[in-house]
Design an enzyme around this catalytic site. Structure first.
Site, short mmCIF file in Angstrom:
data_model
loop_
_atom_site.label_atom_id
_atom_site.label_comp_id
_atom_site.label_asym_id
_atom_site.label_seq_id
_atom_site.Cartn_x
_atom_site.Cartn_y
_atom_site.Cartn_z
N LYS A 227 0.81 -1.34 0.01
CA LYS A 227 0.02 -0.09 -0.01
C LYS A 227 0.79 1.38 -0.01
CE LYS A 227 -3.83 -2.38 2.12
NZ LYS A 227 -4.36 -2.94 3.44
N GLN B 284 -4.29 -1.19 9.76
CA GLN B 284 -4.28 -2.52 9.35
C GLN B 284 -4.75 -3.73 10.09
OE1 GLN B 284 -3.28 -3.21 5.99
NE2 GLN B 284 -3.90 -5.46 6.35
N ASP C 269 -10.83 2.94 3.78
CA ASP C 269 -11.00 1.47 3.69
C ASP C 269 -12.79 1.16 3.25
OD1 ASP C 269 -9.09 -0.44 3.48
OD2 ASP C 269 -8.93 -0.64 5.74
#
Ligand code: NAP
Length: 280
Positions: A54, A98, A121
């Protein structure tokens, strides 16, 4: 007759290239550089790989990227303070915590410290709710990536029978909502469903289960589109999808491979969400 294999890596590269162009324009016209911060706690090897990918993608498209790493034993207060600081920082447009987090941490409290607009997200309840009501907002990256793959192969969901296998908040549910919004007739399957009976009827199958080769190739309706979200590591260390790939290739019109299908799209759509969060 074999299915056409959808090259997720190539489509993801296209998405990143278009984000990169938009970032350059945003910089030039409004002086804004999108910023993405990723918070990682502990040494989970898969998380390290995901977070690294990412950050790399974020740098490549021209974002400011921050990787905030905490040791496994970090306290809730330490991590929460960081998330709050990132949330208050106007240079940070997107924040991602995460998962999975070490068990002693309260993931909900950390996630809920992110403002809905910075939830790149797309997983906060308010953003799931926006999707459910057809309102704009950051979309869950993996199903958002699946929609982009369908666009690429010119599959129009309208009026088609779509079967989503799996009902997680991260993949299955938002996937079903996105397909519904695109006017498909959607069936959601889970562990208590007769998956075979549903898949046999489907023009589009999206498998997001986490059980290697659960969906048998022989169940696939001839000409159906098959999207495999599953990532299951076998005893040989190789990744396998949720669909019996070779056999499904015999019947499907299009199919995604594992790896190299949906996986790269998730990261690309995170870039897209961050660009949107920055006003691009
Ligand atoms: P999850 O939270 O474990 O959910 C799995 C879902 O599958 C549940 O709804 C479960 O049903 C259902 N299920 C389990 N066994 C089943 C069976 N025998 N028949 C029918 N349904 C069954 O998983 P997830 O987070 O959605 O992830 C699913 C897969 O996608 C995993 O392999 C994961 O690694 C992969 N994934 C990939 C990406 C990517 O970027 N490519 C992103 C996220 C996830 P119940 O609700 O009834 O328990």
């Amino acid at each position: 007759m074999g299915a056409q294999v959808i090259d997720g890596k190539a489509v993801a590269a296209k998405v990143r290239a278009s984000v990169k162009d938009a970032v350059a324009k945003l910089k030039q016209t409004r002086g804004i550089v999108p910023g993405l911060a990723v918070v990682r706690v502990g040494d989970d090897p898969a998380s390290k790989v995901y977070v690294g990918a990412k950050r790399k993608a974020a740098e490549e498209v021209g974002f400011n990227a921050w990787e905030c790493i905490f040791e496994e034993k970090a306290t809730q207060e330490e991590v929460l303070a960081k998330v709050r600081a990132l949330d208050a920082d106007p240079a940070v447009h997107g924040i991602l915590v995460q998962l999975p987090l070490p068990k002693h941490l309260d993931a909900d409290e950390l996630l809920f410290a992110i403002s809905p607009g910075k939830d790149v997200d797309g997983l906060l309840p308010i953003n799931s709710g926006r999707l459910m009501q057809g309102r704009p907002g950051p979309r869950a990256c993996t199903p958002f990536g699946v929609m982009r793959l369908l666009e690429e192969i010119h599959f129009a969901p309208r009026g088609k029978k779509a079967v989503v296998v799996g009902r997680s908040n991260i993949v299955g549910k938002p996937m079903a909502m996105m397909l519904l919004q695109a006017d498909a007739t959607v069936t959601m399957c889970h562990s208590k469903s007769n998956v075979r009976a549903e898949v046999e009827q489907a023009d589009l199958v999206v498998a997001a289960v986490g059980v290697a080769e659960l969906v048998k190739g022989a169940w696939v309706k001839p000409g159906a589109v098959v999207i495999d979200v599953g990532m299951n590591r076998g005893p040989d260390g190789k990744l396998k999808g949720d669909v019996e790939f070779q056999a499904a290739c015999e019947r499907a019109s299009f199919i995604t491979p594992v790896p190299g299908g949906v996986g790269p799209m998730t990261v690309a759509m995170l870039m897209q969400n961050t660009l949107l969060a920055a006003g691009g």
